[in-house]
Design an enzyme around this catalytic site. Structure first.
Site, PDB file in Angstrom:
ATOM      1  N   ASN A  98      -1.905  11.990   5.654  1.00 26.22           N
ATOM      2  CA  ASN A  98      -1.801  13.371   5.338  1.00 26.22           C
ATOM      3  C   ASN A  98      -2.124  13.857   4.039  1.00 26.22           C
ATOM      4  O   ASN A  98      -2.777  15.002   3.844  1.00 26.22           O
ATOM      5  CB  ASN A  98      -0.200  13.977   5.924  1.00 26.22           C
ATOM      6  CG  ASN A  98       0.684  13.017   5.074  1.00 26.22           C
ATOM      7  OD1 ASN A  98       0.320  11.729   4.686  1.00 26.22           O
ATOM      8  ND2 ASN A  98       1.726  13.774   4.743  1.00 26.22           N
ATOM      9  N   GLU A 104       8.524   4.562   2.674  1.00 32.85           N
ATOM     10  CA  GLU A 104       8.686   6.112   2.889  1.00 32.85           C
ATOM     11  C   GLU A 104       8.066   6.705   4.212  1.00 32.85           C
ATOM     12  O   GLU A 104       7.061   6.454   4.469  1.00 32.85           O
ATOM     13  CB  GLU A 104       7.723   6.616   1.786  1.00 32.85           C
ATOM     14  CG  GLU A 104       8.322   6.175   0.406  1.00 32.85           C
ATOM     15  CD  GLU A 104       7.452   6.868  -0.959  1.00 32.85           C
ATOM     16  OE1 GLU A 104       7.950   6.564  -1.791  1.00 32.85           O
ATOM     17  OE2 GLU A 104       6.440   7.222  -0.639  1.00 32.85           O
ATOM     18  N   GLU A 145      11.164   5.489  -5.023  1.00 30.75           N
ATOM     19  CA  GLU A 145       9.991   5.403  -6.070  1.00 30.75           C
ATOM     20  C   GLU A 145      10.205   6.703  -6.931  1.00 30.75           C
ATOM     21  O   GLU A 145      10.562   7.305  -6.783  1.00 30.75           O
ATOM     22  CB  GLU A 145       8.694   5.037  -5.368  1.00 30.75           C
ATOM     23  CG  GLU A 145       8.763   3.854  -4.450  1.00 30.75           C
ATOM     24  CD  GLU A 145       7.241   3.331  -4.294  1.00 30.75           C
ATOM     25  OE1 GLU A 145       6.165   3.507  -4.999  1.00 30.75           O
ATOM     26  OE2 GLU A 145       6.944   2.809  -3.141  1.00 30.75           O
ATOM     27  N   CYS A 166       5.365  15.205   5.026  1.00 37.32           N
ATOM     28  CA  CYS A 166       6.556  14.447   5.428  1.00 37.32           C
ATOM     29  C   CYS A 166       7.510  15.278   5.153  1.00 37.32           C
ATOM     30  O   CYS A 166       9.026  15.136   5.738  1.00 37.32           O
ATOM     31  CB  CYS A 166       6.449  13.046   4.740  1.00 37.32           C
ATOM     32  SG  CYS A 166       6.485  13.205   3.063  1.00 37.32           S
TER      33      CYS A 166
HETATM   34  P1  NAD Z   1       1.382   5.417  10.712  1.00 36.46           P
HETATM   35  O1  NAD Z   1       2.572   4.889  10.578  1.00 36.46           O
HETATM   36  O2  NAD Z   1       0.921   5.751  11.936  1.00 36.46           O
HETATM   37  O3  NAD Z   1       0.228   4.916   9.826  1.00 36.46           O
HETATM   38  C1  NAD Z   1       0.401   4.659   8.259  1.00 36.46           C
HETATM   39  C2  NAD Z   1      -0.351   3.562   7.969  1.00 36.46           C
HETATM   40  O4  NAD Z   1       0.092   2.239   8.374  1.00 36.46           O
HETATM   41  C3  NAD Z   1      -1.785   3.498   8.349  1.00 36.46           C
HETATM   42  O5  NAD Z   1      -2.699   3.074   7.101  1.00 36.46           O
HETATM   43  C4  NAD Z   1      -1.740   2.737   9.641  1.00 36.46           C
HETATM   44  O6  NAD Z   1      -3.147   2.020   9.978  1.00 36.46           O
HETATM   45  C5  NAD Z   1      -0.958   1.478   9.180  1.00 36.46           C
HETATM   46  N1  NAD Z   1      -0.247   0.825  10.096  1.00 36.46           N
HETATM   47  C6  NAD Z   1       0.032   1.156  11.411  1.00 36.46           C
HETATM   48  N2  NAD Z   1       0.532  -0.056  12.147  1.00 36.46           N
HETATM   49  C7  NAD Z   1       0.597  -0.930  11.157  1.00 36.46           C
HETATM   50  C8  NAD Z   1       1.095  -2.323  11.577  1.00 36.46           C
HETATM   51  N3  NAD Z   1       1.904  -2.961  12.251  1.00 36.46           N
HETATM   52  N4  NAD Z   1       1.172  -2.864  10.239  1.00 36.46           N
HETATM   53  C9  NAD Z   1       0.556  -2.561   8.877  1.00 36.46           C
HETATM   54  N5  NAD Z   1      -0.005  -1.332   9.018  1.00 36.46           N
HETATM   55  C10 NAD Z   1       0.041  -0.574  10.169  1.00 36.46           C
HETATM   56  O7  NAD Z   1       1.542   7.024   9.900  1.00 36.46           O
HETATM   57  P2  NAD Z   1       0.577   8.128   9.873  1.00 36.46           P
HETATM   58  O8  NAD Z   1       0.192   8.583  11.242  1.00 36.46           O
HETATM   59  O9  NAD Z   1      -0.613   7.748   9.338  1.00 36.46           O
HETATM   60  O10 NAD Z   1       1.186   9.257   9.011  1.00 36.46           O
HETATM   61  C11 NAD Z   1       2.117  10.097   9.316  1.00 36.46           C
HETATM   62  C12 NAD Z   1       3.637   9.688   9.272  1.00 36.46           C
HETATM   63  O11 NAD Z   1       3.992   9.567   7.745  1.00 36.46           O
HETATM   64  C13 NAD Z   1       4.589  10.677   9.556  1.00 36.46           C
HETATM   65  O12 NAD Z   1       5.658  10.148  10.110  1.00 36.46           O
HETATM   66  C14 NAD Z   1       5.093  10.939   8.248  1.00 36.46           C
HETATM   67  O13 NAD Z   1       6.496  11.792   8.243  1.00 36.46           O
HETATM   68  C15 NAD Z   1       4.875   9.774   7.517  1.00 36.46           C
HETATM   69  N6  NAD Z   1       5.114  10.108   6.191  1.00 36.46           N
HETATM   70  C16 NAD Z   1       6.008   9.942   5.300  1.00 36.46           C
HETATM   71  C17 NAD Z   1       5.931  10.292   3.835  1.00 36.46           C
HETATM   72  C18 NAD Z   1       7.154   9.871   3.145  1.00 36.46           C
HETATM   73  O14 NAD Z   1       6.947   9.849   1.555  1.00 36.46           O
HETATM   74  N7  NAD Z   1       8.477   9.780   3.317  1.00 36.46           N
HETATM   75  C19 NAD Z   1       4.895  10.896   3.266  1.00 36.46           C
HETATM   76  C20 NAD Z   1       3.775  10.879   3.992  1.00 36.46           C
HETATM   77  C21 NAD Z   1       3.743  10.586   5.482  1.00 36.46           C
HETATM   78  O1  6OD Z   2       5.075  13.913  -4.063  1.00 37.13           O
HETATM   79  C1  6OD Z   2       5.030  12.810  -3.856  1.00 37.13           C
HETATM   80  O2  6OD Z   2       5.030  11.929  -4.786  1.00 37.13           O
HETATM   81  C2  6OD Z   2       5.102  12.578  -2.453  1.00 37.13           C
HETATM   82  N1  6OD Z   2       5.192  10.970  -2.263  1.00 37.13           N
HETATM   83  C3  6OD Z   2       4.910  13.399  -1.442  1.00 37.13           C
HETATM   84  C4  6OD Z   2       5.037  12.907  -0.060  1.00 37.13           C
HETATM   85  C5  6OD Z   2       4.522  13.806   0.929  1.00 37.13           C
HETATM   86  C6  6OD Z   2       4.748  13.677   2.227  1.00 37.13           C
HETATM   87  O3  6OD Z   2       3.789  13.881   2.956  1.00 37.13           O
END
Ligand code: NAD
Ligand code: 6OD
Length: 486
Positions: A155, A254, A467, A288
């Site tokens: 994202n 995260e 972090e 997120c």
């Molecule tokens: P995802 O979990 O599908 O994938 C994230 C990464 O993990 C990708 O690179 C994927 O290839 C890898 N991955 C998937 N399965 C794996 C495994 N078994 N072992 C190792 N790596 C693996 O997430 P996404 O669809 O790419 O992103 C969207 C999600 O991310 C949403 O749930 C969003 O809320 C979350 N997100 C959280 C934050 C935060 O800071 N908390 C920030 C951005 C996005």
């Molecule tokens: O601003 C940041 O440092 C951070 N980790 C943002 C996360 C955004 C999620 O989509």
């Protein structure tokens, strides 16, 4: 057509197996290029390169020299700003106006943000009395943790990857990054920048591929990886935690959210509507920290709903580079199918569709893209799936409340605990309510206002660890106590 290769030990290389997968642009579904998919061999090469670099010239650099190199990396990203911008917008489809304001500047800033923290963070020291009267002196000593696996999502690809790579390298670690399969471009480009700046080979490595049965799983299972830092879905976080348990490797997770905004009748309504516009629809709802549940105090409920609708109607979808465009597509056809399934579910769960709910009519080339309409619902039950599950699209449900206690209970009624936004002009209430919300990050009268010195992370199922600022220092170093008998 582009070729996205792995970056290992300072060199670009394809997988020995010859396996590749497509990278498509979500704006119009055109093929951007082919991505090499790493197998066991490439993941092992990358981790071994990182392990070797850890003991090589990287470890000989003083902290000041390391920081100077990373500042150079930040400057070089800014010099190549337009290339990073184009790569990010092609992969994600997001408007240039957004990526040039947030993604790329923050992608660079993440390499600078931790230098002052590192230079100024004290370690503890204790003097101990001993029976012989001479005493002992204890002090903390930090060492890099080692080889860090960085697994990132699609994202905010550059921002979220460098948010981990910046502090990891600043602390003296080496990294192997596995970017999302949907957004390989900016991470690949960063390899060129590392070489241009003279970062020693093996310090920054990239392997491409998917998660399960692919590069992600191979990387997190590799025994020479010392710690794993991950951003993505909660379910993936659970899998990564299982992988990390072998060999007791440290993790920072995260993960997802189902974030609430709480809008009190004593808010500045202009600011609350403008802030919720951003928190629900920025980056096509793929942040997120974004708001998917809005709780509004009953006296201003109708006005808030109609003003948010009016504002959301001004969102203009289109090509990233087009003038005035402020809404991109979703990241992929797969994600579009997921978001559309929730749009359908909302109707079957009894929602009133205030706005959107479908696919916008786009001109012929863009019709193949992953476009969805910004969507607002009211009238759903609190336990509807649309109110409980993370959708990660440009949508929110708005529900009225009658008391502060009710608002807090509603906002906390979720297994997630990432972020919240509270809108009120009453400072005492702001302090009271933010203290009660079960989240890692709470904004009052703002949203996504970032100070990189602060703790960032999620409560409950939104993550483990923090972090940012000294918290990054905690994760990316091993703190040793040295006890000297005097
Ligand atoms: P995802 O979990 O599908 O994938 C994230 C990464 O993990 C990708 O690179 C994927 O290839 C890898 N991955 C998937 N399965 C794996 C495994 N078994 N072992 C190792 N790596 C693996 O997430 P996404 O669809 O790419 O992103 C969207 C999600 O991310 C949403 O749930 C969003 O809320 C979350 N997100 C959280 C934050 C935060 O800071 N908390 C920030 C951005 C996005
Ligand atoms: O601003 C940041 O440092 C951070 N980790 C943002 C996360 C955004 C999620 O989509």
């Amino acid at each position: 057509m582009k070729e996205y290769l792995h970056f290992i030990n300072g060199e670009y290389l394809a997988s020995e197996s010859g396996r590749t997968f497509e990278n498509r642009c979500p704006v119009d579904n055109r093929l951007l290029g082919m991505v090499s998919e790493a197998g066991e061999r490439e993941v092992d090469q990358a981790v071994v390169a990182a392990t070797t670099a850890l003991k090589g010239p990287w470890s000989q650099l003083t902290q000041a020299a390391r920081i100077a190199l990373l500042n150079k990396v930040a400057d070089r990203i800014n010099e190549r700003f337009d290339e990073f911008l184009e790569a990010e917008c092609n992969d994600t489809g997001k408007p240039r106006a957004l990526a040039s304001h947030i993604d790329i500047p923050r992608g660079a800033a993440n390499f600078k943000a931790f230098s002052e923290t590192l230079a100024n963070a004290p370690t503890e020291s204790f003097q101990l009395d001993t029976p012989d009267g001479t005493g002992a002196l204890n002090y903390g000593h930090r060492k890099p943790k080692g080889v860090i696996a960085v697994i990132s999502p699609w994202n905010l690809p550059l921002l979220l990857m460098t948010w981990k790579v910046g502090p990891a390298l600043a602390c003296g670690n080496t990294v192997v990054v596995k970017p999302s399969e949907d957004t390989p471009a900016t991470t690949t480009l960063l390899g060129e920048v590392m070489n241009e700046c003279g970062v020693p080979p093996g310090v920054f490595n990239v392997v491409h591929g998917f998660g399960p049965d692919s590069a992600g799983e191979l990387l997190t299972a590799h025994p020479l990886v010392n710690a794993i830092t991950f951003t993505g879905e909660t379910k993936t976080g659970e899998n990564i935690m299982r992988a990390a348990s072998v060999g007791l490797r440290d993790i920072s997770l995260e993960c997802g959210g189902k974030n609430a905004a709480v809008v009190f009748a004593d808010c500045d309504l202009d600011k609350a509507v403008e802030g919720t516009m951003r928190s629900a629809f920025a980056n096509c709802g793929q942040v997120c920290l974004g708001t998917e549940r809005v709780y509004v105090e009953r006296p201003i409920f109708d006005e808030f709903v109609s003003r948010l609708k009016l504002q959301a109607e001004t969102l203009r979808p289109g090509r990233p580079e087009a003038e005035g465009v402020n809404l991109g597509p979703l990241v992929s056809q797969k994600h579009k199918a997921k978001v559309m399934s929730y749009y359908d579910l909302a109707v079957s769960e009894g929602a009133t569709v205030v706005l959107g709910g479908g696919v916008p009519a786009m001109d012929s080339q863009l019709a193949e893209g992953a476009w969805v309409e910004p969507t607002i619902w009211t009238g759903l039950a609190e336990d509807a799936r649309v109110n409980k599950e993370e959708i990660f699209g440009p949508c929110c449900h708005i529900c009225p409340f009658d008391s502060e206690a009710e608002a807090i209970a509603l906002a906390n009624n979720t297994p997630y605990g990432l972020a919240a936004a509270v809108w009120t002009e009453n400072t005492a209430r702001a302090v009271r309510v933010s203290a009660e919300l079960d989240v890692g990050i709470c904004w009052v009268n703002s949203w996504f206002l970032r100070d990189l010195r602060t703790a960032f992370g999620g409560a409950k199922q939104s993550g483990i660890g923090r972090e940012g600022g000294v918290h990054s220092l905690e994760f990316y170093t091993e703190l040793k106590n040295v006890c000297i008998k005097l």
